[in-house]
Design a protein around this motif. Structure first.
Motif, PDB file in Angstrom:
ATOM      1  N   ASP A 155       0.854  -1.171   0.000  1.00 39.41           N
ATOM      2  CA  ASP A 155       0.000   0.000   0.000  1.00 39.41           C
ATOM      3  C   ASP A 155       0.899   1.232   0.000  1.00 39.41           C
ATOM      4  OD1 ASP A 155      -1.670   2.095   0.534  1.00 39.41           O
ATOM      5  OD2 ASP A 155      -2.820   1.037   2.083  1.00 39.41           O
ATOM      6  N   GLU A 175      -5.457  -8.124  -0.445  1.00 38.26           N
ATOM      7  CA  GLU A 175      -4.248  -8.352  -1.245  1.00 38.26           C
ATOM      8  C   GLU A 175      -3.505  -9.593  -0.780  1.00 38.26           C
ATOM      9  OE1 GLU A 175      -0.200  -5.979  -2.374  1.00 38.26           O
ATOM     10  OE2 GLU A 175      -1.869  -4.828  -1.576  1.00 38.26           O
ATOM     11  N   GLU A 212      -8.310  -4.645  -5.455  1.00 37.53           N
ATOM     12  CA  GLU A 212      -7.078  -3.854  -5.512  1.00 37.53           C
ATOM     13  C   GLU A 212      -7.123  -2.874  -6.677  1.00 37.53           C
ATOM     14  OE1 GLU A 212      -3.486  -2.337  -4.314  1.00 37.53           O
ATOM     15  OE2 GLU A 212      -4.919  -3.580  -3.242  1.00 37.53           O
TER      16      GLU A 212
END
Length: 196
Positions: free
Chosen positions: A3, A15, A57
């Motif tokens: 991130d 993720e 994502e």
């Protein structure tokens, strides 16, 4: 992939579900103009099991707004719709995506219903709609553990609705799902009857 807003580099929970193959594919499409096409084809490139996480994502990286998520939801298949619903808590959509949750709750697809009753619904559905979402889970066999915020939002009216649901099932000779008792245990005790 980390991130970019997290200096510690911690991964988002979604993720963490990505396989190395899915991460490699995703790294090549994140931030490109083709991210919406990648959203649609995620199952083919990232694999079916990782597609939801890859799609989430992509939505987060694009900071997809309400118009974009509505378009992707309405044009998508069930898997794409589920991914949109799961990503909603992480997107800058405010209350504007609530109609998507309501749409999913009108279906009889347990996968969509389970995704619809997540953290976004806990924050944005009014109490009336939220209670009916809990009942929809019971009708469709979605475990009430999928309902985000159940312990915080369960109230006396939900207890009344669950009790009525259980009574109807019993009267019809049908089994009462165990989740009814689980949800009832989270509701506050009923107020004592007024003295006469």
């Amino acid at each position: 992939m980390t991130d970019r807003n997290d200096p510690a580099g911690a991964q988002h929970p979604a993720e963490q579900q990505l396989t190395p193959r899915a991460r490699a594919w995703l790294a090549g499409v994140l931030g490109t103009e083709n991210w919406e096409a990648a959203f649609t084809s995620a199952g083919r490139h990232a694999g079916r099991d990782a597609a939801d996480a890859a799609r989430a994502e992509l939505l987060r990286a694009a900071r997809a707004g309400a118009d974009t998520v509505a378009r992707l939801y309405h044009r998508g298949d069930a898997a794409e719709r589920r991914a949109v619903l799961r990503a909603l808590p992480d997107l800058p959509v405010g209350d504007a995506a609530r109609p998507l949750v309501e749409d999913a709750l009108r279906t009889n697809d347990p996968r969509l219903i389970a995704a619809a009753v997540g953290p976004y619904a806990a924050r944005h559905l009014d109490q009336h709609l939220w209670r009916h979402a809990v009942l929809k889970c019971l009708f469709t066999g979605v475990p009430v553990t999928a309902v985000a915020g159940l312990a915080d939002r369960a109230d006396a009216e939900l207890a009344r609705m669950l009790t009525a649901f259980a009574a109807e099932r019993t009267a019809a000779g049908r089994p009462v799902p165990p989740d009814v008792h689980h949800a009832l245990a989270l509701c506050p005790p009923p107020a004592p009857a007024p003295e006469v």
